[in-house]
Design a protein around this motif. Structure first.
Motif, short mmCIF file in Angstrom:
data_model
loop_
_atom_site.label_atom_id
_atom_site.label_comp_id
_atom_site.label_asym_id
_atom_site.label_seq_id
_atom_site.Cartn_x
_atom_site.Cartn_y
_atom_site.Cartn_z
N SER A 274 0.70 -1.34 -0.04
CA SER A 274 0.06 -0.13 0.16
C SER A 274 0.92 1.28 0.01
N ARG A 275 1.87 1.13 0.79
CA ARG A 275 2.93 2.29 0.77
C ARG A 275 3.80 2.39 -0.66
N ASP A 284 -4.33 6.78 -2.61
CA ASP A 284 -4.55 8.02 -1.60
C ASP A 284 -4.10 7.26 -0.09
N HIS A 285 -3.78 8.31 0.68
CA HIS A 285 -3.48 8.19 1.97
C HIS A 285 -4.56 7.45 2.61
N GLU A 286 -5.71 7.58 2.52
CA GLU A 286 -6.79 6.95 3.44
C GLU A 286 -7.00 5.47 3.16
N THR A 287 -6.50 5.18 2.06
CA THR A 287 -6.74 3.51 1.62
C THR A 287 -5.25 2.93 2.38
N VAL A 288 -4.32 3.59 2.35
CA VAL A 288 -3.26 3.04 3.29
C VAL A 288 -3.57 2.99 4.60
N VAL A 289 -4.25 4.07 5.10
CA VAL A 289 -4.69 3.72 6.57
C VAL A 289 -5.58 2.86 6.84
#
Length: 357
Positions: A274-275, A284-289
């Motif tokens: 994901s990173r 997007d950062h939200e999907t990584v989170v």
């Protein structure tokens, strides 16, 4: 519940639910001899299964976990079949987790160039991943699953009651593959799990049964379109989508001497991917989170040894998706949109790993 797998080598059904093991006698057909390959801790279950069958039974106990997937164990299985006089009209049944079904499937695929095979997975991981899709094989010291064959079973029996005594840690490790199916194809899996992570990992719940069924459906759809994992290129990703998180995950397993559970290693692999996807594909950062929240919320690990990167990168060079000296990994641009990254930037790979560590 049943999921149909429309395989080019022969369609078959994955039966999912409590009590589906009772269907086994009807699936054995005309085979005169049946070999039951099982890990030693499941000897009693294997005997119970064999007692349903009015056939000549050959019991083949094998070591538990990854210790079963060796050339030595494979050769012993072949020798046992030879001693019992197995012919092409006979049948192999694999009972156990993913390592056992991988081995048993390869035994069936390689004996006399192919005999009938029925898979009875006894772990979450095996039900949603190893037992479906026709990948069989063993490990070498150099890496995981480097020797094997594509070979389909006659049927898969996912009896959820077999999970009632499965340790909680193994249930949660298997859920990593379920969550993976959500990120690469079925976002409904992610929504269903997010609603109640505790219920999602409860093998007696309706939510769990639906998650398993949806994950099996994802795999059935993907493998039916690309059985031999040969069509992927760029954003046109076939069966290789199922390897999301597996490039690093398999390297972790090998580096740890196969002492890590597959699902635990794949969890770290997905967090890493994901990173990498954020850096190279604009995820997007939200999907990584969300990766961290779902995987971590299920009690799965998100990191491995900080100092191991150089060794892991070397092991990844042997990954089956690599082409020559070029590493290929599966990333995602958004939910349900996997992409093949050919020759990814080395700095981005390491930076993503350092971020996890």
């Amino acid at each position: 519940m049943s999921v149909h797998v429309d395989s080019t080598l022969g369609p078959y059904d994955v039966h999912i639910g409590r009590g589906v093991l009772n269907r086994l006698p009807d699936l054995v057909g005309d085979a005169m001899r049946v070999a039951v390959i099982h890990p030693e801790p499941l000897t009693m279950l294997a005997r119970t299964v064999a007692a349903q069958l009015d056939r000549q039974i050959t019991m083949i106990p094998v070591p538990d976990a990854e210790a079963a997937k060796t050339a030595e164990v494979l050769t012993r299985c072949w020798d046992t079949l030879a001693g019992a006089g197995f012919t092409r009209s006979d049948l192999v049944i694999g009972i156990g987790g993913g390592t056992t079904t991988d081995l048993a499937g390869f035994v069936a695929a390689s004996w006399l160039r192919g005999v009938g095979y029925i898979s009875i997975p006894t772990s979450v991981l095996a039900m949603v991943d190893a037992a479906v899709g026709g990948k069989t094989g063993i490990n070498l010291g150099a890496g995981k699953n480097l020797v094997g064959a594509f070979y389909e079973p006659l049927a898969v029996l996912c009896d959820l009651s077999l999970l009632d005594t499965l340790p909680e840690r193994d249930v949660r490790a298997g859920m990593a593959e379920v969550i993976k199916c959500g990120f690469i194809a079925d976002t409904g899996i992610l929504e269903l799990a997010r609603e109640d992570l505790t219920d999602a990992a409860d093998t007696t719940s309706d939510r769990f049964a639906e998650l398993v069924t949806r994950a099996v459906q994802v795999k059935a759809t993907v493998v039916a379109a690309d059985f031999r994992e040969s069509t992927s290129q760029g954003a046109n990703v076939g069966r290789e989508a199922l390897n999301y998180g597996h490039t690093l995950g398999h390297a972790i397993e090998a580096h740890a001497g196969y002492t890590w559970r597959h699902g635990d290693a794949i969890s770290v692999g997905m967090a890493w991917c994901s990173r990498v996807s954020r850096q190279l594909l604009g995820l997007d950062h939200e999907t990584v989170v969300m990766h961290d929240d779902l995987l971590g919320g299920l009690g799965l690990p998100l990191r491995y040894e900080q100092s191991a990167w150089a060794d892991l990168r070397r092991i990844m060079s042997l990954d089956k998706k690599a082409r020559g000296a070029t590493l290929r990994i599966v990333g995602i641009t958004e939910f349900g949109k996997p992409v093949i990254i050919d020759g990814p930037d080395e700095g981005a790979l390491e930076a993503a790993y350092r971020e996890l560590s």
